[in-house]
Design a protein around this motif. Structure first.
Motif: not given
Length: 509
Positions: A29-33, A45-48, A285-292
């Motif tokens: 589980s990732y929250e971009a900085v 983002y969800d990473g594996h 968009g960007q900044g709060n984009y919920n790709d996951a």
């Protein structure tokens, strides 16, 4: 070169790969900085972990669901061109590879919806391994020949969508889609902010649709859950038997009213997909984009996920590739590769980390998998170790733990590729089998032309992910391998590879 490829040296950023925490079950589980001030960037983002190496003697079979999404590539491009950090967790290598088209033949059997191509090359970053490419290509359908479409545009008009790269781009993108529709297509528009509103229902008039889109403005909170329920109800109300019935969700994914947690949204999508209504998600968009969330619900909704970072990308996805985006030609498509231990000792699948399936899932028609649209292509790359070559894994010390000696008579094939798929109107899967001849090992050479470009894109994705098995193969090597290209989108990739490695490699300065 187009405007957004005009990259100057003064603009070139430093590329930093960020770490992440391990979540239960192996996912990350990732929250971009990124480069924003603390608390400003809430991209999710969800990473594996990078796909592991497997011993053929112990695990001869690899199984995964196909992926035709392209969102990861466009999102990475947005970050690089904006001088931002690229989080490793935002990169899904298979989506990078599948963003591009390759020279696969059209299917020659009218009863089989796609062709299957296999080829082999030596590995540019490891002389002891080979790269096995598996390519699928779906049959093409002219716009005039596709079935009529019942589309519900589900548009986020909350306050988080007010930026220029969000709602204004959504309006432009969906207007392009409206222009591409036919008179027998039915369009509805559901908007949501603090409340849900149906602006257009069952319209066949592009002018009415575009006028409704033009009047949209962003404000308020984000009632995404109730809006998705309304969108499914609307799609069912105008359902076209034998036609395309699809919700097109356009949002940054920042739901915060109603069903705002991803698990509840996924359960709603899972319940509704059996009604024959599919779901495409378009990220903005960007900044709060919920790709996951965007990628997960599109996969569960038997649709596809794309990220729209420009008007050109909108045209590519919603105009040039409209049939692929809308018209499904095969459902629950699964790939299974069984390797021959006489000729292959180890392997790893490049990408598809969140698409892996258990071996028994391959023949189980109850297990959901990926969909292929008209004209879609799917590419998978395996890096394999020929028997007798030193691999990634050291030999076992104890005799009982070593792979048994395989008779030489089993050496006619290095692998068998199997595919299972369902035709859109069927519930039982069909099987395709394709052996991979051992002669390809002896004939393997450095990748060239189309194969070289696919390998370059795979290396680019894995480099961004921090894949240690690439060794010192760098961005300069990736750009050289991709070579000179005539196609606009491929030219852009070479520019991105050079941009990503500018600070790390003097050749790119």
């Amino acid at each position: 070169m187009r405007a957004h490829l005009a990259i100057t040296l003064a603009f070139l950023p430093v590329l930093v790969l960020s770490g992440c925490g391990q979540a239960p079950g192996g996912s990350v589980s990732y929250e971009a900085v990124n480069d924003a001030a603390p608390g400003e960037n809430r991209e999710r983002y969800d990473g594996h972990p990078v796909s592991p190496v497997h011993q053929v003697a112990a695990e001869p079979v690899s199984t995964f669901a196909v992926d035709v999404d392209t969102g990861a590539y466009a999102n990475v491009r947005r970050m690089l061109l904006g001088g931002r950090t690229v989080p490793a967790e935002a990169v899904r290598t298979e989506e990078m590879i599948n963003y591009f088209r390759y020279d696969y033949p059209l299917p020659d059997d009218p009863f089989v919806p796609f062709s299957v191509t296999t080829d082999l090359a030596t590995t540019p970053w490891n002389p002891g391994t080979r790269l096995l490419r598996i390519g699928l290509r779906g049959y093409d359908v002219a716009r005039s020949q596709r079935p009529p479409a019942n589309l519900v545009f589900m548009v986020d008009v909350s306050g988080s969508m007010q930026d220029a790269d969000k709602l204004p781009l959504v309006k432009q993108a969906l207007s392009m889609l409206a222009d591409a529709l036919r008179p027998d297509d039915s369009i509805s528009i559901v908007t949501y902010a603090g409340f849900v509103e149906t602006l257009v229902e069952g319209s066949h008039d592009p002018a009415e649709i575009k006028a409704a889109l033009d009047g949209l403005a962003a404000s308020g909170s984000t009632a995404g859950g109730p809006a998705l329920e309304r969108a499914y109800d609307t799609a069912r109300a105008h359902f076209i038997p034998g036609g395309i019935n699809r919700i097109v969700m356009a949002t940054d994914g920042d739901f915060n009213v109603g069903l705002s947690d991803r698990e509840s949204l996924e359960e709603m999508v899972r319940r509704n997909r059996e009604d024959g209504v599919t779901l495409t998600t378009l990220g903005f968009g960007q900044g709060n984009y919920n790709d996951a969330m965007m990628e997960a619900v599109a996969d569960l909704g038997n649709g596809n996920h794309a990220y729209i970072d420009s008007a050109m990308e909108a045209r590519k996805v919603l105009d040039e590739e409209l049939s692929s985006t809308l018209f499904t030609i095969a459902r629950d498509v699964k790939v299974q590769v069984e390797f021959n231990p006489a000729l292959v000792s180890q392997y790893r699948l490049i990408g598809y980390e969140n698409r892996g399936l258990a071996e028994q899932d391959f023949a189980d028609d109850r297990v959901d998998a990926g969909e292929i649209g008209a004209g879609h292509q799917v590419t998978a790359l395996y890096e394999i170790v020929p028997a007798g070559e030193a691999g990634w894994l050291a030999p076992r010390r104890y005799a009982a733990n070593r792979a048994p000696v395989v008779p030489a008579g089993d050496g006619g094939e290095i692998a068998t590729v199997r595919l299972r798929y369902k035709l859109p109107e069927e519930t039982r899967s069909r099987l395709i089998e394709k052996p991979v001849a051992s002669a390809l090992l002896a004939e393997a050479s450095m990748p060239r032309r189309d194969m070289a470009f696919a390998v370059a894109v795979a290396a680019f994705g894995q480099k961004l992910r921090g894949d240690r098995r690439l060794g010192d193969f760098g961005y300069a090597d990736i750009a050289r391998l991709a070579g000179s290209q005539n196609d606009y989108w491929r030219q852009e990739f070479v520019q991105l590879a050079r941009l990503a490695g500018h600070d790390a490699d003097p050749w790119l300065r």
